[in-house]
Design an enzyme around this catalytic site. Sequence first.
Site, PDB file in Angstrom:
ATOM      1  N   GLU A 186      34.434  37.433  40.817  1.00  0.00           N
ATOM      2  CA  GLU A 186      34.090  35.959  40.578  1.00  0.00           C
ATOM      3  C   GLU A 186      35.055  35.459  39.358  1.00  0.00           C
ATOM      4  OE1 GLU A 186      29.204  36.072  40.424  1.00  0.00           O
ATOM      5  OE2 GLU A 186      30.191  37.596  39.353  1.00  0.00           O
TER       6      GLU A 186
ATOM      7  N   ASP B  14      38.379  36.447  39.241  1.00  0.00           N
ATOM      8  CA  ASP B  14      39.330  35.952  40.126  1.00  0.00           C
ATOM      9  C   ASP B  14      39.303  34.608  40.652  1.00  0.00           C
ATOM     10  OD1 ASP B  14      40.823  38.486  39.270  1.00  0.00           O
ATOM     11  OD2 ASP B  14      40.088  39.494  41.201  1.00  0.00           O
TER      12      ASP B  14
ATOM     13  N   SER C 284      54.228  49.634   4.974  1.00  0.00           N
ATOM     14  CA  SER C 284      53.798  50.554   5.703  1.00  0.00           C
ATOM     15  C   SER C 284      52.862  51.443   4.575  1.00  0.00           C
ATOM     16  CB  SER C 284      55.150  51.437   5.923  1.00  0.00           C
ATOM     17  OG  SER C 284      55.360  51.998   4.520  1.00  0.00           O
TER      18      SER C 284
ATOM     19  N   GLU D 285      39.325  53.623   9.519  1.00  0.00           N
ATOM     20  CA  GLU D 285      39.667  53.077  10.945  1.00  0.00           C
ATOM     21  C   GLU D 285      40.811  54.042  11.193  1.00  0.00           C
ATOM     22  OE1 GLU D 285      42.078  49.296  10.395  1.00  0.00           O
ATOM     23  OE2 GLU D 285      41.002  49.196   8.836  1.00  0.00           O
TER      24      GLU D 285
ATOM     25  N   LYS E  17      44.110  55.275  12.925  1.00  0.00           N
ATOM     26  CA  LYS E  17      45.604  55.122  12.860  1.00  0.00           C
ATOM     27  C   LYS E  17      46.009  55.094  14.180  1.00  0.00           C
ATOM     28  CE  LYS E  17      49.692  55.220  10.199  1.00  0.00           C
ATOM     29  NZ  LYS E  17      50.934  55.420  11.010  1.00  0.00           N
TER      30      LYS E  17
ATOM     31  N   ARG F 181      57.362  44.094  13.989  1.00  0.00           N
ATOM     32  CA  ARG F 181      57.370  44.539  12.409  1.00  0.00           C
ATOM     33  C   ARG F 181      58.821  44.526  11.896  1.00  0.00           C
ATOM     34  NH1 ARG F 181      57.674  49.424   9.522  1.00  0.00           N
ATOM     35  NH2 ARG F 181      57.177  49.217   7.340  1.00  0.00           N
TER      36      ARG F 181
ATOM     37  N   LYS G   6      40.878  52.319   3.519  1.00  0.00           N
ATOM     38  CA  LYS G   6      41.580  51.272   2.581  1.00  0.00           C
ATOM     39  C   LYS G   6      40.280  51.079   1.719  1.00  0.00           C
ATOM     40  CE  LYS G   6      43.885  49.466   6.743  1.00  0.00           C
ATOM     41  NZ  LYS G   6      43.783  48.448   7.821  1.00  0.00           N
TER      42      LYS G   6
ATOM     43  N   LYS H 231      47.122  61.853   7.924  1.00  0.00           N
ATOM     44  CA  LYS H 231      47.549  62.214   9.309  1.00  0.00           C
ATOM     45  C   LYS H 231      46.893  63.287  10.084  1.00  0.00           C
ATOM     46  CE  LYS H 231      51.242  59.636   9.908  1.00  0.00           C
ATOM     47  NZ  LYS H 231      52.490  60.020  10.025  1.00  0.00           N
TER      48      LYS H 231
ATOM     49  N   CYS I 183      52.196  95.262  39.495  1.00  0.00           N
ATOM     50  CA  CYS I 183      51.921  96.476  40.590  1.00  0.00           C
ATOM     51  C   CYS I 183      53.218  96.625  41.620  1.00  0.00           C
ATOM     52  CB  CYS I 183      50.527  96.027  41.283  1.00  0.00           C
ATOM     53  SG  CYS I 183      50.802  95.239  42.684  1.00  0.00           S
TER      54      CYS I 183
HETATM   55  S1  IVH Z   1      47.196  48.971   7.635  1.00  0.00           S
HETATM   56  C1  IVH Z   1      48.685  46.742   4.610  1.00  0.00           C
HETATM   57  N1  IVH Z   1      45.731  50.270   9.712  1.00  0.00           N
HETATM   58  O1  IVH Z   1      50.660  52.238  10.609  1.00  0.00           O
HETATM   59  C2  IVH Z   1      48.733  48.200   5.297  1.00  0.00           C
HETATM   60  N2  IVH Z   1      48.232  50.262   9.773  1.00  0.00           N
HETATM   61  O2  IVH Z   1      52.244  53.509   8.513  1.00  0.00           O
HETATM   62  C3  IVH Z   1      49.607  48.198   6.457  1.00  0.00           C
HETATM   63  N3  IVH Z   1      48.802  51.299  11.765  1.00  0.00           N
HETATM   64  O3  IVH Z   1      53.295  49.730  10.378  1.00  0.00           O
HETATM   65  C4  IVH Z   1      49.002  48.778   7.351  1.00  0.00           C
HETATM   66  N4  IVH Z   1      46.807  51.688  12.531  1.00  0.00           N
HETATM   67  O4  IVH Z   1      51.685  49.998  12.474  1.00  0.00           O
HETATM   68  C5  IVH Z   1      47.063  49.674   9.281  1.00  0.00           C
HETATM   69  N5  IVH Z   1      44.318  51.014  11.173  1.00  0.00           N
HETATM   70  C6  IVH Z   1      45.613  50.658  10.752  1.00  0.00           C
HETATM   71  C7  IVH Z   1      46.775  51.067  11.622  1.00  0.00           C
HETATM   72  C8  IVH Z   1      48.035  50.975  11.033  1.00  0.00           C
HETATM   73  C9  IVH Z   1      48.223  51.940  12.646  1.00  0.00           C
HETATM   74  C10 IVH Z   1      50.464  51.510  11.891  1.00  0.00           C
HETATM   75  C11 IVH Z   1      50.886  50.275  11.431  1.00  0.00           C
HETATM   76  C12 IVH Z   1      51.866  50.257  10.500  1.00  0.00           C
HETATM   77  C13 IVH Z   1      51.948  51.647  10.072  1.00  0.00           C
HETATM   78  C14 IVH Z   1      52.124  52.072   8.620  1.00  0.00           C
END
Ligand code: IVH
Length: 683
Positions: free
Chosen positions: A40, A42, A87, A125, A127, A148, A302, A326, A423
């Site tokens: 649908e 499509d 970062s 959340e 990464k 970025r 965060k 990590k 064997c």
């Molecule tokens: S927050 C202001 N949240 O990780 C904070 N980054 O090491 C900036 N990334 O360049 C990033 N998942 O590419 C944030 N849930 C997440 C993320 C995330 C992946 C990556 C992002 C960033 C790098 C930083």
Amino acid sequence: MGHTSPSAELINQATELRDQLIQHNQRYYVHDDPTISDSEYDQLLRRLQDLEQQYPQLLSPDSPTQRVGAPPLSAFKQVRHELPMLSLDNAFDDTELKEFDRRMRERLKLGTEEGQQAALEYACEPKLDGLAVSLLYRDGVFERGATRGDGETGEDITLNLRTIASVPLHLSGDNIPPLLEVRGEVYMPLAGFKAFNARAETADEKVFINPRNAAAGSLRQLDSKITATRPLEFCIYSVGISESWVLPATHVEILKQLNLWGFLISPLLETAANIDACIAYYQKANELRATLNYDIDGIVFKVNRLDYQQQLGFVARAPRWAIARKFPAEEATTQLLDVEFQVGRTGAITPVARLDPVFVGGVTVSNATLHNRDEIARLGVKIGDTVVVRRAGDVIPQIARVLLEDRPSSARAIVFPEHCPACESALSRIEGEAAVRCTAGLICPAQRKQAIKHFASRDALDIEGLGDKLVDQLVDAGCIHSLPDIYHLKAAELAALERLAEKSASNLVAAIEASKQTTLPRFLYALGIREVGKATARSLAQHFGSLENLEEADGDSLKSVADVGPIVAGFVRQFFTNTDTLKVIADLRDAGVHWPDIEVLEQAALPLSGETWVLTGSLNTMTRSDAKARLEALGAKVAGSVSANTTRVVAGDKAGSKLAKAEALNVPTINETEFVEYLTSIE
Ligand code: IVH
């Protein structure tokens, strides 16, 4: 064509179609809750394409028809990020996380001593392991997207981002800010990555090393038509600049508002009341990690309150209020010291890499499988090479690739043996099979050990205490030559073995005695017939009811069993026409192994006959084909799509549109736990 102006009605129609498609697209990709079928969708898309082709005036860059890619660019333009893209600082263990929390509390004056702490909530959340991008919307329309880059300046990849279905071209909902920049990650889900590489491999094209590289390579295409063919996704994790948006009080509320406007946010987003809850979240996510359909390399925590974030500010290139914990790296480099060849239960010779021990995926790894001779050739690996070892989740460590540039001059070729290493018997390779096998069967001590270990294992005759080491000892000491010998072991004989105390020897004798009373499916599985796993053993037992019936079954009646095809039927026939195996079975029965026969029901009298089931999502406790075989053995049909005739839907993790459809059609659904309980109650 194309020169006449469209009537007001046609303009309306196009707008209407566009709005509908945007809504459906969002329901599908962002909310995982579609209300129309793919076909649908499509049809609507085709109607709009036709209109736009007839009247190019109707075309707008935010039209859902514009995801197919544009003419190639000669270079990317540069984009300056008004707000730098930052970062994250890393924490490598729980102590570092607690120190982070302590720093936050000190700066915010929230108390650091036990019992005197005010609340400090975190957003948690995953990464995502992809590429950070920034998307700019003006009046709700996608205007520009950029990588970025170095954080200050990135590349304009608007045309490529436009091809990604979860990048909204047009926002919907109330109070959309006139200017809005969001930030998130573009990544390639694992299923798409595997399919892409499989296709590339057959076409002899370049394969990507991992999903991250695949996402990066796909986004850096100057030709967006290529990007359009790549299965990419976009998930947001923060807001950049915005105009006339009174930001909510917390990070999580911001993301929820952005989700309402059309952006995908992580379904794993949660708040944690304190740092201990963050640690618990991390552990839970680490367990979930292997079941996700995309790679994550850690968890980001965060400080949830925005006013706190502002107070905390930034250091150098990272916010002070966030930290990434990590996961242990899944890949590491080390040296291949040697290769040994193991003989499996079915005689398959498996090359095993002996490695200089290396810490990867949270454990120290000193062995990795090389699978078979073809794999050695594919990798082009030699002893002495520097190799990349991969250990993802609970999967056996593998060698992912060789770093050829580091090959020492002393590197030696791996020589695959000509004879069985256990064997000395001849090896053979059946055409079309990857494995090279020892032909000696149970005469081969290595195969005998594996056969006994399998026979005693939990899902087979379940002889507690008869573990791998003990089996090796018993076979080496000449106490067990074949399976029936297990039932003639004496406590005194066992106690005489090194490392086995008298108490455990008598426990083992009791466990061996108890194992004599078993079931037909267990016994069939325990025999170790090739390709007969638990599910097939159960199907065979249910179909034939007794061992005698199965022994007499010909190829055709075997093939009529759910889950049994010509290959498995052949193995079963081979097994039951071999005089050696028949003698083993007779001796086991003489030793007292017994089971009740099963009442064979006509197909029509099976508990689920006449029912149609659908399996969707991923199952954790069994494979999809096991689930299918078990249902079929009970008489059910297993279908691929949900309709009004579906009896029941089993919804595993991440069940998507099929679950939605079942709910829309009022088809009953059950989750995996309920499914397993149900099966065990009727099998
Ligand atoms: S927050 C202001 N949240 O990780 C904070 N980054 O090491 C900036 N990334 O360049 C990033 N998942 O590419 C944030 N849930 C997440 C993320 C995330 C992946 C990556 C992002 C960033 C790098 C930083």
